[in-house]
Design a protein around this motif. Structure first.
Motif, PDB file in Angstrom:
ATOM      1  N   TYR A 129      -8.093  -4.296   2.151  1.00 56.11           N
ATOM      2  CA  TYR A 129      -8.053  -2.849   2.013  1.00 56.11           C
ATOM      3  C   TYR A 129      -6.945  -2.269   2.885  1.00 56.11           C
ATOM      4  O   TYR A 129      -6.638  -2.793   3.954  1.00 56.11           O
TER       5      TYR A 129
ATOM      6  N   ARG B 233     -16.479  -6.190   7.442  1.00 54.80           N
ATOM      7  CA  ARG B 233     -15.075  -5.812   7.311  1.00 54.80           C
ATOM      8  C   ARG B 233     -14.398  -5.927   8.681  1.00 54.80           C
ATOM      9  O   ARG B 233     -14.962  -5.514   9.683  1.00 54.80           O
TER      10      ARG B 233
ATOM     11  N   CYS C 251       0.871  -1.171   0.000  1.00 53.81           N
ATOM     12  CA  CYS C 251       0.000   0.000   0.000  1.00 53.81           C
ATOM     13  C   CYS C 251       0.907   1.218   0.000  1.00 53.81           C
ATOM     14  O   CYS C 251       1.565   1.504   1.003  1.00 53.81           O
TER      15      CYS C 251
ATOM     16  N   GLN D  86      -8.230   1.420  -2.401  1.00 56.22           N
ATOM     17  CA  GLN D  86      -9.127   0.459  -3.041  1.00 56.22           C
ATOM     18  C   GLN D  86      -8.758  -0.935  -2.584  1.00 56.22           C
ATOM     19  O   GLN D  86      -7.705  -1.161  -2.015  1.00 56.22           O
ATOM     20  N   GLY D  87      -9.600  -1.873  -2.779  1.00 58.62           N
ATOM     21  CA  GLY D  87      -9.335  -3.236  -2.327  1.00 58.62           C
ATOM     22  C   GLY D  87      -8.557  -4.044  -3.342  1.00 58.62           C
ATOM     23  O   GLY D  87      -8.508  -3.721  -4.529  1.00 58.62           O
TER      24      GLY D  87
ATOM     25  N   ARG E 245      -8.421   5.827   2.801  1.00 52.08           N
ATOM     26  CA  ARG E 245      -8.654   4.408   2.529  1.00 52.08           C
ATOM     27  C   ARG E 245      -8.383   4.121   1.065  1.00 52.08           C
ATOM     28  O   ARG E 245      -8.795   4.884   0.181  1.00 52.08           O
TER      29      ARG E 245
ATOM     30  N   TRP F  57      -4.354  -2.671   7.624  1.00 52.98           N
ATOM     31  CA  TRP F  57      -4.971  -3.535   6.637  1.00 52.98           C
ATOM     32  C   TRP F  57      -6.272  -4.090   7.204  1.00 52.98           C
ATOM     33  O   TRP F  57      -6.328  -4.498   8.378  1.00 52.98           O
TER      34      TRP F  57
END
Length: 124
Positions: free
Chosen positions: A94, A45, A22, A116-117, A114, A36
């Motif tokens: 994520y 989530r 990331c 994107q996944g 945040r 994460w």
């Protein structure tokens, strides 16, 4: 504008490994926390791992001993090394980050930034 670019997802067999990255851009200071999170199909989530400005880490019980979170503070990048993957680890993963006045919250919704996944699939 702060952007978190996530990469590294994919498909592996149970017992395999993946490494997620990331990378943040548009933010010049160190983040107070990077984390994460994941969301499996039909599930809520959940927090996977977090790392704060000082390098202190926290893991969900389900991933302790198998996953390792790390960071390159100079580049505002965090990594999630996932070993001994299990089918139940399959999810959309994520990345999230809080500014230097933030905190390592357990809920992704509490994070200012945040990404994107990225999909992780684990076959048995």
């Amino acid at each position: 504008q702060v952007r978190l670019a996530v990469s590294g997802g994919g498909s592996v067999q149970a017992g395999g490994s993946l490494r997620l990255s990331c990378a943040a851009s548009g933010y010049s200071s160190g983040f107070a926390c990077m984390g994460w999170f994941r969301q499996g199909q039909g599930k809520e989530r959940e927090e996977v791992a977090t790392i704060d400005l000082h390098g202190t880490t926290r893991y969900a019980d389900s991933v302790k001993g198998r996953f390792t979170i790390s960071k390159d503070g100079a580049k505002n990048t965090t990594f999630l090394q996932m070993d001994s993957l299990k089918p139940e680890d399959a999810a959309m993963y994520y990345c999230a980050a809080n500014p230097n006045y933030g905190y390592c919250y357990r809920a992704a919704s509490e994070y200012t930034y945040r990404g994107q996944g990225t999909q992780v699939t684990v076959s048995s």
